[in-house]
Design an enzyme around this catalytic site. Structure first.
Site, PDB file in Angstrom:
ATOM      1  N   HIS A 432       0.823  -1.201   0.000  1.00  0.00           N
ATOM      2  CA  HIS A 432       0.000   0.000   0.000  1.00  0.00           C
ATOM      3  C   HIS A 432       0.862   1.258   0.000  1.00  0.00           C
ATOM      4  O   HIS A 432       0.627   2.198  -0.764  1.00  0.00           O
ATOM      5  CB  HIS A 432      -0.917   0.001   1.230  1.00  0.00           C
ATOM      6  CG  HIS A 432      -1.722   1.251   1.361  1.00  0.00           C
ATOM      7  ND1 HIS A 432      -1.279   2.334   2.096  1.00  0.00           N
ATOM      8  CD2 HIS A 432      -2.912   1.617   0.827  1.00  0.00           C
ATOM      9  CE1 HIS A 432      -2.171   3.318   2.013  1.00  0.00           C
ATOM     10  NE2 HIS A 432      -3.173   2.894   1.263  1.00  0.00           N
ATOM     11  N   CYS A 763      34.498   1.374 -25.641  1.00  0.00           N
ATOM     12  CA  CYS A 763      33.701   1.340 -24.422  1.00  0.00           C
ATOM     13  C   CYS A 763      34.492   1.814 -23.209  1.00  0.00           C
ATOM     14  O   CYS A 763      34.159   1.483 -22.085  1.00  0.00           O
ATOM     15  CB  CYS A 763      33.153  -0.068 -24.174  1.00  0.00           C
ATOM     16  SG  CYS A 763      34.442  -1.313 -23.966  1.00  0.00           S
TER      17      CYS A 763
END
Length: 811
Positions: A432, A763
């Site tokens: 909740h 990279c």
């Protein structure tokens, strides 16, 4: 029998069975019941199990209010309602509810409810146990869907208990949170009706239950099913009263017949809700240690639930003629072993976000960590901590406070909407507290364990959900900034822009930044953060010399009798999450490239690692993988990658070999992979090599005969070209990827790749740090540039401008 059918049909105004309801009946039976009917009619024939039942219509509710002559009383009580005055809200809500509870149901309505309960007994047996759920006519709308506005009652048996539960459901239309919610959403209290579901219970008190979303609730990633699961009845998961098990399943490859559970996290599951007797038909009991240390559902059941999630989502998407992610509740029957869907509604928070605007929160400095837990959202909030353990004390809460509590339920909503952030001891991402925080757009941390003990009321705190999967509560009001980028305005350069990436928990969100895949997926973060154990220590367990390491391995590998499988599963999960996030774009994963001193720091690692003077150029990369002293660990790594590709179907995953000094080394690694079932070019597997040693450039065309592509590692190539030790601060000022010698090697490597028609990318950190280097590489014709996520947008814009000008810069 015809007489009974006539008797039941005469109550059609008050009662509708699920097979007589569709999604268009929201005004009559509310959102939950309309959805149950829609699924029961259309999806049970497709194999989705849904317990049968019937809806008591909103017309029945309005009939009750009119016949009992309480509508004027309710109007009188609500006149002058002030939802911002908590005492005013609480007193008026109590009076309305008591008015409804004191009123008698009309005899004709009672008769209808009882007769249809008898019919349900005919299907399931005398005194059948049912769930009695509220279903308001204004719920589950695109702009109105707080969690749990009205009440649910479980394990209701017999007509007397049923009629009482129905009346209590009617009264729950006027809970404090429902009154406050309708005021905020500008609904007239007397235009909203309440329907009630009477549905056969699933005996999950003897098994497990939970919540499931067909979208990632944090990032909005559409290709994953999120499943939360715990023992017992489902209310504990919904309310956030437990920290549940969590699973992610990749939808595209599940559709292809694979088994892509890309992530599994064991929850604490400290208690479970079970059947009881007397005035309270359910109760919570503590789980056993064995239950807490085991997943409460099997992989087969996870995959079955995920398949149903896709069936349900596909159905609602076709009906709506647009993508319609769903929020579902499920339960497993402990008597039959069968799974059931017991509720489904549209997901109305993350799917409604404007995905064209990338909003990023940046914490500018950190501080003392007071508590940690699962993050909800990606924002940062700060303020005065207010520790409240009981909802009866919410009047002490002030606007702008940070709410710290054990868990929340709908009664907390009046103060949640004025909180700067929320922290709970218990709960998962579907609790909740998590659902409401997302709708409110405020940061929250759930499952923090002991936050209510470690944080004091009045203490200034900063709640950060912007640093990965773990949310942190810091002491003090720390500075942070917010950046926003309109992704629609980002133009793409000719050179492919990929990512350097290694944190699985950020993958779903980060993948939404414009990119062409992952040029470097690092395994090191996964091993360091999730596995934490040296692979050889798991291979040699329990014969390790270090008794403390054995104890730590026992703690980390709870649930694993086979300790080697722990390494395989954890590594596969981390890599798979990244591959799934970017699917079907390619993800190039670099084999583990720790240095010996870094490996030694892993649990049990010191026993298997040499002491090297310069580990940067020592026993690392390719030289490890075929070495008998490390080969058993490499076998585990290969099994993990094979699991990702073959079992999960993530064939977009490619493999890259780091620090390969010679062509012969490359051949040995390729052979070792093949012996583990990772055969190059079988099942579309491509194997790349890092170009980070001058020998890789000098013999580029020979290396290309072994490997399918190059990925330049600019950091190590710079180090080895200039004779540097990156770990030495004395000479680090010399290292620069823009050095002429380094750039000449870069140019030669790119030219070699072009001659043989093989792909080449870069990279390293260089293009992120030096935009001029990125421009140089693009002009040389490099196929792709992989960047860190925090620099990708800036560099993309820069290179797009250069592409548009079509100019060649001089360096």
């Amino acid at each position: 029998m015809p007489k009974q059918r006539h008797s039941l049909n005469k109550h059609r105004r008050f009662i509708r069975w699920f097979n007589d309801v569709t999604i268009r009946d929201v005004p009559l039976v509310g959102g939950k019941n309309a959805s149950l009917g829609e699924m029961y009619r259309n999806l049970v024939p497709k194999g989705v199990r849904i317990p049968n039942g019937y809806a008591i219509t909103a017309k029945a509710y309005f009939h009750f209010v009119k016949k009992a002559a309480i509508d004027d009383d309710i109007r009188r009580i609500l006149k002058g309602l002030d939802t911002h005055d908590l005492r005013n809200l609480r007193e008026r809500g109590r009076q309305v509810r008591q008015t409804i509870l004191n009123a008698a149901l009309p005899p004709e309505l009672e008769a209808a409810i009882v007769e249809n309960y008898r019919k349900l007994e005919g299907q399931y047996g005398q005194n059948v146990d049912v769930a009695v759920r509220s279903s308001a006519t204004a719920e589950d709308l695109p702009d109105a869907s707080f969690a749990g506005q009205q009440e649910t009652f479980l394990n209701i048996r017999g007509t007397h208990a049923l009629l009482d539960a129905v009346r209590r459901c009617f009264a729950s239309l006027f809970t404090d949170r429902a009154l406050s919610y309708r005021e905020d959403k500008h609904f007239d209290h007397f235009d909203v009706g309440l329907s009630v579901a009477v549905q056969k219970m699933v005996r999950s008190d003897r098994a497990a239950s939970g919540v499931m979303f067909s979208i990632d609730t944090e990032s909005g990633f559409k290709d994953a099913v999120l499943i939360n699961a715990s023992y017992g009845l489902g209310e504990n998961v919904v309310q956030g009263a437990v920290s549940p098990d969590e699973f992610y399943v990749h939808k595209p490859t599940l559709k292809l017949g694979f088994k892509p559970i890309v992530s599994k996290s064991l929850g604490t599951k400290r208690k479970k809700m079970v059947y009881a007797t007397g005035d309270h038909p359910t109760k919570n009991v503590l789980t056993t240690r064995a239950e807490r240390q085991s997943f409460c559902i099997t992989d087969r059941e996870v995959l079955q639930l995920a398949k149903w999630a896709m069936v349900i989502e596909d159905h609602y998407s076709r009906e709506a003629r647009k993508f319609k992610p769903m929020d579902m509740e499920w339960a497993k029957d402990g008597l039959t072993g069968e799974l059931f869907i017991v509720q489904a509604r549209p997901e109305t928070v993350v799917s409604q976000r404007d995905t064209s605007i990338l909003e990023t929160y940046h914490l500018q400095r950190t501080g003392k960590v007071l508590a940690e837990g699962a993050r909800v959202g990606s924002k940062i909030g700060s303020g005065r901590a207010n520790v409240i353990r009981d909802v009866k004390a919410i009047e002490k809460f002030r606007q702008g406070d940070v709410l710290v509590t054990t868990m929340t339920d709908p009664d907390w909503e009046p103060i949640m909407k004025i909180a700067a952030a929320i922290v709970t001891d218990e709960g998962g991402r579907t609790s909740h507290a998590a659902i409401v925080s997302r709708e409110l757009g405020i940061p929250a941390i759930v499952g923090a364990g002991d936050a209510t003990r470690r944080i004091r009321t009045g203490q200034s705190v900063t709640v950060s959900c912007a640093e990965g999967d773990v949310g942190k509560v810091y002491a003090g009001l720390l500075p942070f900034r917010v950046s926003k980028v309109n992704l629609k305005k980002i133009k793409r350069p000719k050179t492919h822009i990929k990512m350097i990436f290694g944190t699985p928990e950020l993958a779903f969100a980060t993948a939404q930044i414009p990119n062409e895949g992952v040029g470097l997926a690092r395994e090191e973060f996964i091993i360091n953060s999730y596995i934490k154990v040296h692979p050889m220590a798991l291979v040699k367990y329990p014969k390790l010399k270090d008794a403390a390491a054995v104890r730590e391995i026992d703690r980390l590998t709870v649930g694993y009798d086979n300790k080697k499988q722990y390494y395989v599963d954890k590594l596969a999960s981390g890599v798979a999450t990244i591959a799934a996030a970017f699917y079907p774009r390619e993800v190039i994963v670099r084999l583990a490239d720790f240095r010996s001193n870094e490996y030694a720091e892993l649990v049990g690692g010191a026993e298997f690692e040499p002491e090297e003077r310069n580990p940067m150029i020592g026993w690392r990369g390719a030289s490890r993988y075929y070495d008998p002293k490390y080969r058993p660990a490499f076998d585990l790594e290969c099994k993990a990658l094979k699991k990702v590709r073959d079992e999960m179907g993530l064939k977009n995953l490619k493999v890259m070999v780091p620090f390969c000094r010679t062509v012969e080394e490359g051949k040995k690694v390729i052979a070792a992979m093949a012996e583990n079932g990772l055969k190059q070019h079988v099942n579309d597997l491509e194997v790349y090599v890092m170009c980070e040693i001058p020998s890789n450039v000098v013999l580029a065309e020979e290396f290309f005969k072994v490997f399918d592509g190059f990925s330049i590692g600019s950091n190590d190539l710079t180090q080895l070209t200039l004779g540097l030790d990156r770990d030495s601060g004395l000479i680090d000022h010399i290292g620069n990827e823009n050095d002429a010698a380094v750039k000449r090697l870069l140019s030669q490597a790119i030219a070699a790749a072009k001659r043989v028609g093989k792909p080449i990318g870069i990279c390293g950190q260089g293009p992120s740090d030096y935009p001029e280097l990125a421009r140089f590489l693009m002009q040389e014709g490099i196929d792709s540039i992989s960047l860190n996520p925090d620099t990708i947008l800036k560099t993309t814009v820069d290179l797009a401008r250069l592409s548009a000008r079509g100019k060649r810069l001089r360096f």
